[in-house]
Design a protein around this motif. Structure first.
Motif, mmCIF file in Angstrom:
data_model
loop_
_atom_site.group_PDB
_atom_site.id
_atom_site.type_symbol
_atom_site.label_atom_id
_atom_site.label_comp_id
_atom_site.label_asym_id
_atom_site.label_seq_id
_atom_site.Cartn_x
_atom_site.Cartn_y
_atom_site.Cartn_z
ATOM 1 N N SER A 12 34.197 6.122 -13.115
ATOM 2 C CA SER A 12 34.587 6.933 -14.272
ATOM 3 C C SER A 12 34.557 8.425 -13.946
ATOM 4 O O SER A 12 35.455 9.172 -14.345
ATOM 5 N N VAL A 13 33.534 8.868 -13.233
ATOM 6 C CA VAL A 13 33.448 10.287 -12.853
ATOM 7 C C VAL A 13 34.644 10.667 -11.990
ATOM 8 O O VAL A 13 35.261 11.718 -12.182
ATOM 9 N N HIS A 14 35.010 9.803 -11.050
ATOM 10 C CA HIS A 14 36.146 10.087 -10.183
ATOM 11 C C HIS A 14 37.459 10.059 -10.961
ATOM 12 O O HIS A 14 38.344 10.876 -10.705
ATOM 13 N N GLU A 15 37.591 9.156 -11.918
ATOM 14 C CA GLU A 15 38.826 9.082 -12.715
ATOM 15 C C GLU A 15 38.947 10.245 -13.684
ATOM 16 O O GLU A 15 40.017 10.830 -13.843
ATOM 17 N N GLU A 16 37.848 10.598 -14.359
ATOM 18 C CA GLU A 16 37.863 11.655 -15.382
ATOM 19 C C GLU A 16 37.683 13.053 -14.785
ATOM 20 O O GLU A 16 38.007 14.038 -15.431
ATOM 21 N N GLY A 17 37.105 13.138 -13.597
ATOM 22 C CA GLY A 17 36.882 14.432 -12.945
ATOM 23 C C GLY A 17 35.495 14.998 -13.160
ATOM 24 O O GLY A 17 35.042 15.837 -12.388
ATOM 25 N N SER A 18 34.797 14.555 -14.227
ATOM 26 C CA SER A 18 33.426 14.995 -14.486
ATOM 27 C C SER A 18 32.845 14.181 -15.639
ATOM 28 O O SER A 18 33.567 13.469 -16.332
ATOM 29 N N PHE A 19 31.534 14.319 -15.830
ATOM 30 C CA PHE A 19 30.834 13.692 -16.951
ATOM 31 C C PHE A 19 29.796 14.688 -17.430
ATOM 32 O O PHE A 19 28.981 15.180 -16.647
ATOM 33 N N ASP A 54 25.117 32.120 -19.139
ATOM 34 C CA ASP A 54 25.605 31.650 -20.438
ATOM 35 C C ASP A 54 27.044 31.139 -20.349
ATOM 36 O O ASP A 54 27.613 30.700 -21.342
ATOM 37 N N GLN A 55 27.618 31.160 -19.159
ATOM 38 C CA GLN A 55 28.981 30.666 -18.945
ATOM 39 C C GLN A 55 28.936 29.213 -18.483
ATOM 40 O O GLN A 55 28.423 28.906 -17.411
ATOM 41 N N ARG A 56 29.470 28.325 -19.299
ATOM 42 C CA ARG A 56 29.500 26.905 -18.949
ATOM 43 C C ARG A 56 30.614 26.625 -17.953
ATOM 44 O O ARG A 56 31.696 27.202 -18.032
ATOM 45 N N LEU A 57 30.344 25.692 -17.045
ATOM 46 C CA LEU A 57 31.356 25.251 -16.082
ATOM 47 C C LEU A 57 32.206 24.121 -16.649
ATOM 48 O O LEU A 57 33.363 23.966 -16.284
ATOM 49 N N ALA A 58 31.615 23.320 -17.522
ATOM 50 C CA ALA A 58 32.328 22.194 -18.144
ATOM 51 C C ALA A 58 32.203 22.321 -19.652
ATOM 52 O O ALA A 58 31.193 22.807 -20.163
ATOM 53 N N GLU A 60 32.944 20.155 -23.472
ATOM 54 C CA GLU A 60 33.181 18.860 -24.087
ATOM 55 C C GLU A 60 34.661 18.724 -24.412
ATOM 56 O O GLU A 60 35.290 19.648 -24.913
ATOM 57 N N GLY A 61 35.205 17.562 -24.086
ATOM 58 C CA GLY A 61 36.615 17.307 -24.338
ATOM 59 C C GLY A 61 37.529 17.816 -23.240
ATOM 60 O O GLY A 61 38.682 17.426 -23.156
ATOM 61 N N ILE A 62 37.022 18.690 -22.404
ATOM 62 C CA ILE A 62 37.807 19.267 -21.311
ATOM 63 C C ILE A 62 37.219 18.852 -19.969
ATOM 64 O O ILE A 62 37.929 18.564 -19.027
ATOM 65 N N GLY A 63 35.907 18.824 -19.897
ATOM 66 C CA GLY A 63 35.223 18.533 -18.646
ATOM 67 C C GLY A 63 35.188 19.746 -17.743
ATOM 68 O O GLY A 63 35.418 20.871 -18.177
ATOM 69 N N ALA A 64 34.906 19.509 -16.489
ATOM 70 C CA ALA A 64 34.895 20.573 -15.488
ATOM 71 C C ALA A 64 36.240 20.596 -14.785
ATOM 72 O O ALA A 64 36.888 19.571 -14.638
ATOM 73 N N VAL A 65 36.641 21.772 -14.357
ATOM 74 C CA VAL A 65 37.851 21.882 -13.553
ATOM 75 C C VAL A 65 37.425 21.711 -12.096
ATOM 76 O O VAL A 65 36.676 22.530 -11.559
ATOM 77 N N VAL A 66 37.864 20.600 -11.497
ATOM 78 C CA VAL A 66 37.525 20.286 -10.113
ATOM 79 C C VAL A 66 38.817 20.167 -9.328
ATOM 80 O O VAL A 66 39.725 19.450 -9.726
ATOM 81 N N ARG A 67 38.884 20.916 -8.227
ATOM 82 C CA ARG A 67 40.067 20.884 -7.376
ATOM 83 C C ARG A 67 39.633 20.988 -5.920
ATOM 84 O O ARG A 67 38.846 21.856 -5.562
ATOM 85 N N ASP A 68 40.150 20.084 -5.098
ATOM 86 C CA ASP A 68 39.879 20.100 -3.657
ATOM 87 C C ASP A 68 38.387 20.183 -3.334
ATOM 88 O O ASP A 68 37.959 20.940 -2.473
ATOM 89 N N GLY A 69 37.575 19.398 -4.059
ATOM 90 C CA GLY A 69 36.146 19.349 -3.779
ATOM 91 C C GLY A 69 35.358 20.540 -4.273
ATOM 92 O O GLY A 69 34.219 20.742 -3.856
ATOM 93 N N GLU A 70 35.944 21.323 -5.176
ATOM 94 C CA GLU A 70 35.242 22.479 -5.717
ATOM 95 C C GLU A 70 35.362 22.515 -7.235
ATOM 96 O O GLU A 70 36.409 22.204 -7.794
ATOM 97 N N MET A 71 34.268 22.918 -7.889
ATOM 98 C CA MET A 71 34.251 23.107 -9.335
ATOM 99 C C MET A 71 34.478 24.593 -9.583
ATOM 100 O O MET A 71 33.823 25.446 -8.976
ATOM 101 N N ILE A 72 35.407 24.901 -10.488
ATOM 102 C CA ILE A 72 35.828 26.280 -10.718
ATOM 103 C C ILE A 72 35.191 26.828 -11.980
ATOM 104 O O ILE A 72 35.269 26.219 -13.048
ATOM 105 N N CYS A 73 34.582 28.006 -11.890
ATOM 106 C CA CYS A 73 34.056 28.700 -13.061
ATOM 107 C C CYS A 73 35.248 29.251 -13.836
ATOM 108 O O CYS A 73 36.041 30.018 -13.291
ATOM 109 N N PRO A 74 35.389 28.887 -15.123
ATOM 110 C CA PRO A 74 36.549 29.330 -15.888
ATOM 111 C C PRO A 74 36.540 30.814 -16.227
ATOM 112 O O PRO A 74 37.567 31.363 -16.592
#
Length: 142
Positions: A12-19, A54-58, A60-74
């Motif tokens: 599920s984590v791999h399909e959704e991108g995060s939990f 105070d800046q969230r990485l993920a 609710e409803g959006i999850g984390a933005v993960v690309r090429d093995g990296e999580m991006i701070c929005p």
């Protein structure tokens, strides 16, 4: 020994991108943890950017933005390795995300961190969180 709490499946984590889930720490403070894909397994981190806690990485409803093995701070576009939590660019360069102890057994992800108690799936609800979207000054287009 930590209490084991089943969170989700690796698949599920791999399909959704995060939990994303809410926790309470040993001081009674509520916070969030995000589980992200790490190669064939997963890794878990406290859900805040090291540059600006105070800046969230993920979200609710959006999850984390993960690309090429990296999580991006929005907010600023710093990227964190999804396995180590290390950042080598942007305002968070040289910092590492706060990791959370999870284990995988038979394809299921369990929280086993002695300092955290599982509360529920999803984000901690903030009264002043107007639209749930982070402000952004990032140069990265998502």
């Amino acid at each position: 020994m930590a209490t084991r709490t089943r969170l989700t499946s690796v698949e599920s984590v791999h399909e959704e991108g995060s939990f994303l889930f809410a926790v309470r720490d040993e001081y009674g403070e509520d916070g969030e943890v995000v589980v992200v894909p790490c190669e064939d397994e997963v890794a878990a981190f406290r859900n805040y950017c090291m540059h600006e806690t105070d800046q969230r990485l993920a979200r609710e409803g959006i999850g984390a933005v993960v690309r090429d093995g990296e999580m991006i701070c929005p907010r600023h576009g710093s990227t964190f390795d999804t396995c180590s939590g290390d950042c080598d660019n942007g305002k968070a360069a040289g910092m590492t995300l706060a990791d959370v102890d999870v284990t995988v057994e038979d394809g299921q992800v369990y929280l086993v961190d002695d300092d955290l108690t599982y509360l529920y799936e999803g984000a901690v609800q903030d009264e002043d969180d107007d639209d749930g979207m982070p402000s952004s000054t990032s140069h990265i287009n998502l």
